[in-house]
Design a protein around this motif. Structure first.
Motif, mmCIF file in Angstrom:
data_model
loop_
_atom_site.group_PDB
_atom_site.id
_atom_site.type_symbol
_atom_site.label_atom_id
_atom_site.label_comp_id
_atom_site.label_asym_id
_atom_site.label_seq_id
_atom_site.Cartn_x
_atom_site.Cartn_y
_atom_site.Cartn_z
ATOM 1 N N GLY A 62 -47.657 -8.545 -6.407
ATOM 2 C CA GLY A 62 -46.535 -8.715 -5.503
ATOM 3 C C GLY A 62 -46.345 -7.483 -4.643
ATOM 4 O O GLY A 62 -47.049 -6.483 -4.792
ATOM 5 N N GLY A 63 -45.375 -7.545 -3.739
ATOM 6 C CA GLY A 63 -45.176 -6.458 -2.790
ATOM 7 C C GLY A 63 -44.207 -5.399 -3.290
ATOM 8 O O GLY A 63 -43.394 -5.630 -4.190
ATOM 9 N N PHE A 64 -44.317 -4.222 -2.683
ATOM 10 C CA PHE A 64 -43.413 -3.104 -2.946
ATOM 11 C C PHE A 64 -42.849 -2.629 -1.610
ATOM 12 O O PHE A 64 -43.614 -2.304 -0.695
ATOM 13 C CB PHE A 64 -44.151 -1.933 -3.603
ATOM 14 N N ASP A 65 -41.541 -2.559 -1.499
ATOM 15 C CA ASP A 65 -40.920 -1.942 -0.328
ATOM 16 C C ASP A 65 -40.928 -0.436 -0.570
ATOM 17 O O ASP A 65 -39.939 0.142 -1.018
ATOM 18 C CB ASP A 65 -39.485 -2.453 -0.142
ATOM 19 N N HIS A 66 -42.057 0.192 -0.290
ATOM 20 C CA HIS A 66 -42.242 1.589 -0.701
ATOM 21 C C HIS A 66 -41.657 2.587 0.290
ATOM 22 O O HIS A 66 -41.729 3.789 0.075
ATOM 23 C CB HIS A 66 -43.719 1.886 -0.944
ATOM 24 N N GLY A 67 -41.052 2.078 1.362
ATOM 25 C CA GLY A 67 -40.339 2.936 2.301
ATOM 26 C C GLY A 67 -38.857 2.640 2.215
ATOM 27 O O GLY A 67 -38.189 2.956 1.233
ATOM 28 N N THR A 68 -38.323 1.999 3.244
ATOM 29 C CA THR A 68 -36.915 1.614 3.267
ATOM 30 C C THR A 68 -36.641 0.548 2.218
ATOM 31 O O THR A 68 -37.359 -0.446 2.128
ATOM 32 C CB THR A 68 -36.543 1.064 4.649
ATOM 33 N N GLN A 69 -35.587 0.751 1.430
ATOM 34 C CA GLN A 69 -35.268 -0.179 0.352
ATOM 35 C C GLN A 69 -34.337 -1.309 0.785
ATOM 36 O O GLN A 69 -34.446 -2.438 0.299
ATOM 37 C CB GLN A 69 -34.610 0.585 -0.793
ATOM 38 N N TYR A 70 -33.431 -1.040 1.686
ATOM 39 C CA TYR A 70 -32.476 -2.025 2.163
ATOM 40 C C TYR A 70 -31.837 -1.469 3.433
ATOM 41 O O TYR A 70 -32.107 -0.343 3.836
ATOM 42 C CB TYR A 70 -31.395 -2.325 1.108
ATOM 43 N N PHE A 71 -30.999 -2.255 4.075
ATOM 44 C CA PHE A 71 -30.271 -1.735 5.236
ATOM 45 C C PHE A 71 -28.863 -2.288 5.254
ATOM 46 O O PHE A 71 -28.539 -3.273 4.579
ATOM 47 C CB PHE A 71 -31.001 -2.011 6.553
ATOM 48 N N THR A 72 -28.006 -1.625 5.996
ATOM 49 C CA THR A 72 -26.625 -2.043 6.181
ATOM 50 C C THR A 72 -26.415 -2.404 7.649
ATOM 51 O O THR A 72 -27.257 -2.097 8.502
ATOM 52 C CB THR A 72 -25.647 -0.931 5.773
ATOM 53 N N VAL A 73 -25.299 -3.048 7.942
ATOM 54 C CA VAL A 73 -25.015 -3.497 9.315
ATOM 55 C C VAL A 73 -23.623 -3.020 9.704
ATOM 56 O O VAL A 73 -22.626 -3.471 9.138
ATOM 57 C CB VAL A 73 -25.104 -5.031 9.435
ATOM 58 N N ARG A 74 -23.566 -2.122 10.669
ATOM 59 C CA ARG A 74 -22.295 -1.594 11.151
ATOM 60 C C ARG A 74 -22.100 -1.821 12.655
ATOM 61 O O ARG A 74 -20.997 -2.008 13.118
ATOM 62 C CB ARG A 74 -22.206 -0.090 10.857
ATOM 63 N N ASP A 75 -23.186 -1.752 13.412
ATOM 64 C CA ASP A 75 -23.131 -1.872 14.865
ATOM 65 C C ASP A 75 -23.234 -3.343 15.266
ATOM 66 O O ASP A 75 -24.120 -4.066 14.801
ATOM 67 C CB ASP A 75 -24.266 -1.059 15.491
ATOM 68 N N ALA A 76 -22.333 -3.790 16.143
ATOM 69 C CA ALA A 76 -22.309 -5.194 16.562
ATOM 70 C C ALA A 76 -23.602 -5.602 17.246
ATOM 71 O O ALA A 76 -24.043 -6.757 17.138
ATOM 72 C CB ALA A 76 -21.121 -5.434 17.493
ATOM 73 N N ARG A 77 -24.257 -4.666 17.936
ATOM 74 C CA ARG A 77 -25.508 -4.994 18.617
ATOM 75 C C ARG A 77 -26.626 -5.228 17.617
ATOM 76 O O ARG A 77 -27.490 -6.088 17.817
ATOM 77 C CB ARG A 77 -25.867 -3.874 19.598
ATOM 78 N N PHE A 78 -26.626 -4.465 16.539
ATOM 79 C CA PHE A 78 -27.607 -4.669 15.478
ATOM 80 C C PHE A 78 -27.372 -6.015 14.798
ATOM 81 O O PHE A 78 -28.319 -6.758 14.517
ATOM 82 C CB PHE A 78 -27.505 -3.521 14.473
ATOM 83 N N GLU A 79 -26.118 -6.336 14.570
ATOM 84 C CA GLU A 79 -25.777 -7.622 13.954
ATOM 85 C C GLU A 79 -26.252 -8.776 14.832
ATOM 86 O O GLU A 79 -26.792 -9.773 14.337
ATOM 87 C CB GLU A 79 -24.272 -7.696 13.741
ATOM 88 N N LYS A 80 -26.071 -8.636 16.127
ATOM 89 C CA LYS A 80 -26.501 -9.686 17.063
ATOM 90 C C LYS A 80 -28.018 -9.826 17.060
ATOM 91 O O LYS A 80 -28.550 -10.946 17.097
ATOM 92 C CB LYS A 80 -26.000 -9.347 18.468
ATOM 93 N N ALA A 81 -28.724 -8.691 16.993
ATOM 94 C CA ALA A 81 -30.189 -8.737 16.966
ATOM 95 C C ALA A 81 -30.683 -9.400 15.683
ATOM 96 O O ALA A 81 -31.645 -10.174 15.700
ATOM 97 C CB ALA A 81 -30.758 -7.331 17.099
ATOM 98 N N LEU A 82 -30.022 -9.107 14.560
ATOM 99 C CA LEU A 82 -30.429 -9.697 13.290
ATOM 100 C C LEU A 82 -30.246 -11.207 13.288
ATOM 101 O O LEU A 82 -30.976 -11.930 12.596
ATOM 102 C CB LEU A 82 -29.631 -9.073 12.144
ATOM 103 N N ALA A 83 -29.290 -11.693 14.070
ATOM 104 C CA ALA A 83 -29.049 -13.133 14.137
ATOM 105 C C ALA A 83 -30.244 -13.875 14.727
ATOM 106 O O ALA A 83 -30.392 -15.087 14.508
ATOM 107 C CB ALA A 83 -27.793 -13.416 14.953
ATOM 108 N N THR A 84 -31.107 -13.165 15.450
ATOM 109 C CA THR A 84 -32.306 -13.797 16.024
ATOM 110 C C THR A 84 -33.424 -13.920 15.000
ATOM 111 O O THR A 84 -34.394 -14.651 15.232
ATOM 112 C CB THR A 84 -32.822 -12.995 17.228
ATOM 113 N N ALA A 85 -33.305 -13.211 13.880
ATOM 114 C CA ALA A 85 -34.348 -13.232 12.835
ATOM 115 C C ALA A 85 -34.003 -14.304 11.813
ATOM 116 O O ALA A 85 -33.733 -14.015 10.639
ATOM 117 C CB ALA A 85 -34.465 -11.863 12.187
ATOM 118 N N THR A 86 -34.006 -15.543 12.244
ATOM 119 C CA THR A 86 -33.575 -16.662 11.405
ATOM 120 C C THR A 86 -34.406 -16.755 10.132
ATOM 121 O O THR A 86 -35.638 -16.801 10.171
ATOM 122 C CB THR A 86 -33.691 -17.979 12.181
#
Length: 358
Positions: A62-86
């Motif tokens: 299986g895979g390992f997320d050996h860099g970034t483990q997770y992310f948070t969402v604070r900026d409205a523009r980032f939230e809007k961009a994530l909405a495109t990653a259905t």
């Protein structure tokens, strides 16, 4: 900051030919925004795929997320961009605890997250790779292509050319760029700026940024699978540790959309990683495995173990603003190190860099 006119000047409205060096989240956010604004963009990435530290190491277990483990969402523009990653972004109930000492004693049974933790599925690299796909389809993403030098275009005054190396020491020159964006770690950006001898103010601006390295250990225990068997070791899935070697541990198989085989990613502390940066990989693996056993109580021998060295991992001293831009040379720099070390910092930095040019 001076408020810009909503009416673009003829110069700003004209499409530019722009080179973006680096296909992490900052580089891809910048390149996508520029391309959508009508500019001709080429992204150069030395690795085999886009993602940067939003990376996933595949194994037979299986895979390992050996860099970034997770992310948070604070900026409205980032939230809007994530909405495109259905379908790609899902919440992770990490059940995070805090480890007090080298014996693995837990201060609190669980630390309620101040904000939601999100992961991309089936691995962290899936998000940036999806966002990079339109660029790749348009022939605007050059993978396994390392930029080794930036210099004035020898045939066209006022433009830039890039010297690159690809697979098999394939050296090429890419010319005709009127803008260059460095979406790479700050020290790598400084090295490229030094080679150009054209953007000394920008190089000086980046000189105070410091980013710590990180050794990462990846372990798989196929003898334990979820949900058919109880998992090994502790009942928590992630921990922030004060062990002198380890800063973070995460049970990869607890993340949504992952293989059920028990897998752990262990990230060494910045201080320990710095002291052992040039150590032999097998020696590092042995030391981190010993620390993992001390913290988790898992004494089973892993079937799979590997380490990865990130020379540029966690920002210690950020730039203090979203990006750096030298108007005279038309060279800019962006990355999470401008604001901090979060995924969102990288996105915002790349976006603001593109908006500066647009």
């Amino acid at each position: 900051m001076t408020k810009k006119s909503s009416i673009p000047s003829p110069e700003s409205a004209a499409p530019r030919r722009i080179a973006v060096i680096g296909a992490g989240i900052a580089g891809i956010a910048c390149a996508r925004t520029l391309a959508q604004a009508g500019h001709r963009v080429t992204v150069f990435e030395k690795s085999r795929g886009a993602g940067g530290r939003m990376a996933t190491r595949e194994s037979e277990f299986g895979g390992f997320d050996h860099g970034t483990q997770y992310f948070t969402v604070r900026d409205a523009r980032f939230e809007k961009a994530l909405a495109t990653a259905t379908g790609l972004v899902r919440p992770w109930s990490a059940n995070t605890v805090r480890i007090l000492d080298e014996l693995g004693r837990v201060v609190a049974s669980a630390l309620p997250p101040k904000e939601a933790h999100w992961v991309a599925t089936p691995g962290m690299n899936a998000l940036v790779r999806q966002w990079a796909q339109p660029l790749a389809a348009a022939g605007q993403l050059a993978l396994e292509t390392e930029v080794t030098r930036i210099e004035p275009d020898k045939l066209h005054a006022g433009e830039w050319q890039l010297q690159t190396e690809g697979p098999g020491a394939d050296s090429r020159v890419h010319s005709g760029f009127d803008t260059v964006i460095l979406a790479v770690p700050s020290s790598q950006a400084q090295a490229l700026l030094l080679s150009s001898q054209q953007a000394k103010p920008l190089m000086a601006e980046l000189s105070d940024v410091t980013v710590a390295p990180c050794w990462t250990l990846m372990l798989a225990f196929p003898q334990a699978m979820q949900p058919t068997m109880a998992h090994l070791g502790p009942h928590w899935n992630a921990a922030r540790s004060t062990h002198h070697r380890i800063a973070w541990l995460a049970r990869e198989s607890s993340k949504p959309g992952r293989s059920p085989i028990e897998r752990w990613t262990v990230q060494a502390s910045p201080e320990w990683s710095e002291r052992h940066l040039e150590d032999d990989a097998e020696r590092v693996k042995a030391k981190l495995l010993k620390a993992f056993t001390e913290v988790t109580g898992i004494r089973a021998e892993p079937t799979h173990s590997a380490v990865h060295r990130w020379r540029h991992a966690q920002t210690q001293q950020p730039l203090g603003k979203t990006h750096a831009w030298d108007t005279k040379s038309r060279i800019g720099a962006c990355g999470d190190w401008c604001l901090g070390h979060r995924v969102e910092d990288g996105f915002v930095s790349g976006l603001e860099m593109a908006l500066e040019i647009c």
